[in-house]
Design an enzyme around this catalytic site. Structure first.
Site, PDB file in Angstrom:
ATOM      1  CG  ASP A  12      -0.906  -2.906  -4.898  1.00 38.35           C
ATOM      2  OD1 ASP A  12      -2.445  -2.792  -5.258  1.00 38.35           O
ATOM      3  OD2 ASP A  12      -0.307  -2.158  -3.592  1.00 38.35           O
ATOM      4  CB  ALA A  50      -5.604  -0.764  -5.371  1.00 40.92           C
ATOM      5  CE1 TYR A  60     -18.396 -16.219  12.043  1.00 40.51           C
ATOM      6  CE2 TYR A  60     -17.518 -18.321  10.664  1.00 40.51           C
ATOM      7  CZ  TYR A  60     -17.377 -17.675  11.543  1.00 40.51           C
ATOM      8  OH  TYR A  60     -16.076 -17.844  12.651  1.00 40.51           O
ATOM      9  CG  PHE A 102       0.590   2.786  -1.369  1.00 37.29           C
ATOM     10  CD1 PHE A 102       0.636   3.558  -1.854  1.00 37.29           C
ATOM     11  CD2 PHE A 102      -0.574   2.537  -0.542  1.00 37.29           C
ATOM     12  CE1 PHE A 102       0.099   4.998  -0.920  1.00 37.29           C
ATOM     13  CE2 PHE A 102      -1.169   2.589   0.226  1.00 37.29           C
ATOM     14  CZ  PHE A 102      -0.897   3.968  -0.629  1.00 37.29           C
ATOM     15  CG  ASP A 103       1.545   4.157   2.404  1.00 34.71           C
ATOM     16  OD1 ASP A 103       0.725   3.245   2.137  1.00 34.71           O
ATOM     17  OD2 ASP A 103       0.975   5.004   3.235  1.00 34.71           O
ATOM     18  CG  HIS A 110       2.557   8.428   6.503  1.00 37.70           C
ATOM     19  ND1 HIS A 110       2.698   7.266   6.660  1.00 37.70           N
ATOM     20  CD2 HIS A 110       1.038   8.021   5.630  1.00 37.70           C
ATOM     21  CE1 HIS A 110       1.999   6.648   5.877  1.00 37.70           C
ATOM     22  NE2 HIS A 110       1.132   6.433   4.935  1.00 37.70           N
ATOM     23  CE  LYS A 141      -6.195   2.439  -2.209  1.00 36.42           C
ATOM     24  NZ  LYS A 141      -6.046   2.024  -1.219  1.00 36.42           N
TER      25      LYS A 141
END
Length: 459
Positions: free
Chosen positions: A215, A217, A72, A124-125, A450, A258
């Site tokens: 970002d 990814a 943990y 991005f969304d 979406h 990704k």
């Protein structure tokens, strides 16, 4: 004769996939309310919905799962990943999360406030969703060339510096918590950002005292394009390019599903200890203790291997070439796509593909459904559905680009599968004039609609 190029891996395990009939697919898509997200995986023959978490891990990654430390607190897997992030990306502090949108949620909980504006390159969304959920505004500062699908600009993900400075000079410093640079820029077609642009954005942002957040990814794919297209980088290694890229960032988020080549996981990283401590509070509340966050120890181990593999060896060449293989087949048949071909997906220009379908009837979604019916191939709409409604007017936002994205999972499909996708699109292209109507919404969520929207046909 020159020896032809081939994959840098061999197949060790296979998974059967089911090839359905058109009659079955017509039934299934209707039951799914014409939302491809609602289909069951066994109802899909070739799944190009996303490249997120859908790739095949290497034998070294699978082996690393067996040595995961599930403690943990103080897990050795955490420190293993921490060391890899420091070595490859250069950040001193990091927090693991269960995926990229969770990293955004934690970081934005610290930085983004009601009334803020967040400039960037075609957010991005989930990024835009987290911004607008906090009653802030995302401002797109992408270069204009990104919205011309025929333009061959090598770095369509670049931020327009004049647009960015216009934002900086129009608002008070405290109203702009950060600028977000997405690598590669997914929404504009998987398009890369140049080192020159990253450096210029960093310099301009420092002038105004605004943090730069990546970002990340698909950062390694972005580095590949820099190596291939940007003067002065041909002889540099991917690791060297990545190190320079991230030297122009103050913090980063990443969906590790990704370019981490894992099935689950994400993280944020930064060099500011104060920001790290503030984010830690939210990470513990939302994700878990700081040395595991939302990830199991075994998954942190696999991610550490994935980050190493994607920035070394021949992996990237295989990856980019397969995406290009599909893209150039479509170009050869005159099918309109975003050019140059991006890193993780081929983006079909739905506006020019289905010219008779009104924009109010969701052109890209209509094309996505046609592709599924034709061959059982699942893509995803990156257009009006994804753009969502304007938070103030509640009217549809009609983006400049209306795309069908075909995101190719890593090390998963062969070029034979790409041939199926290409021929299916060619078949639709040849009968495109007969497709005159699309769909209307029967039910939608108030944000990021979406994913769960329900549609019905327009007669």
């Amino acid at each position: 004769m020159e020896i032809p190029f081939a994959e840098s891996y061999k197949i060790k395990m296979v998974e059967p996939i089911f090839r359905s009939t058109r009659e079955q697919r017509e039934k299934w898509i209707k039951q799914a309310k014409f939302n491809l997200f609602n289909l069951k995986s066994e109802q899909v023959y070739i799944d190009l919905l996303t490249d997120s978490g859908t790739g095949a891990m290497s034998h070294n990654q699978w082996a690393a799962l067996m040595t995961g430390d599930e403690s943990y607190a103080g897990s050795s897997s955490y420190y293993n990943l921490k060391n890899v992030i420091k070595e490859i990306l250069g950040f001193d502090y990091f927090l693991p999360t269960h995926q990229g949108r969770a990293a955004e949620n934690v970081l934005f909980s610290v930085l983004v406030k009601d009334g803020n504006v967040v400039p960037g390159n075609s957010h991005f969304d989930t990024t835009k969703g987290h911004i607008e959920f906090r009653k802030a505004k995302a401002i797109d500062c992408t270069i204009d060339e990104a919205f011309d699908t025929e333009s061959l600009h090598p770095f369509k993900g670049n931020i327009d510096l004049e647009k960015l400075e216009a934002v900086y000079s129009s608002f008070h410093r405290e109203e702009i918590p950060m600028v977000i640079v997405t690598l590669t820029c997914n929404t504009s077609g998987g398009q890369p950002v140049s080192i020159e642009n990253l450096k210029a954005v960093h310099h301009l942002s420092k002038k105004y005292g605004i943090p730069v957040v990546f970002d990340s990814a698909r950062f390694a794919e972005n580095a590949w394009f820099i190596k291939e297209r940007e003067p002065g980088y041909k002889d540099k290694s991917i690791r060297e390019i990545v190190a320079e890229m991230f030297s122009y960032a103050d913090a980063m988020t990443m969906s590790s599903k990704k370019d981490g080549i894992v099935n689950i996981g994400g993280f944020m990283a930064m060099n500011d200890e104060k920001l790290y401590k503030e984010a830690s509070v939210f990470n513990i509340m939302y994700e878990g203790f700081n040395t595991y966050g939302g990830m199991a120890g075994r998954d942190m181990n696999a991610l550490a291997i994935g980050l190493d593999e994607i920035t070394s060896g021949a992996y990237l060449e295989n990856r980019i070439q397969q995406v290009a293989y599909l893209g150039y087949q479509l170009i050869g048949w005159g099918i309109p796509v975003q050019k140059p071909i991006g890193g993780h997906a081929v983006f079909i220009d739905a506006k020019h593909f289905l010219e008779h379908v009104p924009k109010e009837e969701y052109i890209a979604q209509t094309l996505a459904i046609e592709l599924y019916l034709e061959a059982g191939v699942r893509g995803v709409e990156v257009g009006t559905l994804l753009a969502d409604r304007d938070p103030a007017t509640h009217k549809n936002r009609y983006p400049k680009l209306e795309m069908l994205r075909l995101a190719i999972p890593r090390r998963t499909y062969t070029n034979n599968h790409m041939d199926v996708v290409a021929v299916a699109l060619k078949n639709i292209w040849e009968k495109r004039d007969k497709i005159k109507h699309g769909f209307k919404i029967s039910n939608e969520a108030p944000i990021m609609r979406h994913f769960s929207v329900e549609l019905e046909k327009v007669d």
